[in-house]
Design a protein around this motif. Sequence first.
Motif: not given
Length: 440
Positions: A257, A265-266, A268-270, A281, A283-285
Amino acid sequence: MRDYIVAIDLGTSHITGIVGEKKADGMFSVIACETEDSSSCIRRGNIYNVDNTEKHVASLVRKLERSLNGGYIDRVYVGVGGQSLRTVNHVESKKIKDGETVSADDIQALREQCGRHKFGLQDVLEIAPATYYVDGRLEKNPVGIPCEKLEAHYKVVIGRNSIRRDIVKSIHDRCGKTIAGIVVSPLALADAMLSSEEKELGCALVDFGAGVTSVTVYKNGDLLYSAVIPLGGNLITHDITSLQLTETVSEKLKREYGSAIPGNESDDEKIKVDLESANREISLNDLNVVVEARAKEIVENVYARISEVTDVKALSQGIVLAGCASELKKLPELIRERFKIKARPSAIRGGLISGGDEMLGNPLYMMAVSLMLRGVEPCVSHPATPEPVAPDGGEDVVEPVHTEPDPVPVPDTSHTKRIKKGKNDWRDLIVDIFKGQNEQ
């Protein structure tokens, strides 16, 4: 006998060994390639645990020998690329007698003078081809030109004397393998990946490794600069652990990733993370904020090193990327954004290897392949089967087959006793007969 070359790359994440067969046309075919985890013995490209290095190299050699049909690896080429490596400028000069021209012996004498020069406590690991000046005038090939003074300007690759010492101690002394040559890995990689045109027009090869990042710059066909930066992909992995993740999980997330340039990415994107204790989980951000910060630091260090020695925009062939850490998503885009020149992934040049296509563009194997291409001396021997030796040059002797003799039958003397006597002993014979009857 087949001309096998064996090379070993001492990488920070893996020790890689390779066996290649050198063909009559100069091309190589890869016979075997194996890896061993090196996290317990190599740091930033240097040996720090001699015992563990010996064990991993011995294991690697045994794996390679399984593909050699009874062949025995008795010598190896070893690549070095640790953080202390750097180039220094050095000049040697020679007076040429009146009426004479520069000879090949003059060129060789200057190179030998350079090799004998002491650079403090640093070892000379490689001397790049020189740039020659004849009476102050640049000449690519001065042989045959009359002059009064010949100068050779060298780029000498030096490193801590512990580099050579630890290689000899772990591979030669402990593992029992003769070292056919110690090769400077960044220069071998550049020879395998960069064309003569790219070196002529200007190009930089950047090898993003796990522990270090090496930078090698060429211009006008000559080596302009080479150095090793003590920053690598492992630092990105270590930074990700700050998200309360193990190093193993962090490495996996980086590969799957991680991106040098975050997208849109927001929060909310996990990303689901499977841990032994519990599932989580993250956060991707948050992940890519960490990745981007360290990636930018490494790229900025590369830019600073290159800009010290040349105008970056003068490298018309751009930046060539190598190494396992170069597979980080959007790293080429980050480099293009910072350098304002083109950047591309690397691969072994065509015409050097026949077959083995899966290795030509795989960063895990490219350094080992590059070291193998530098090999000259055969590295594998095959024990000879002894032939029967005939005495005095005669015919072969067939050894007799020895068997046990048949047992000699023992006569039954329980009822009679037969005794042979001479013809003049008839009296004794009669006495014996009567004795035998009395015994019965």
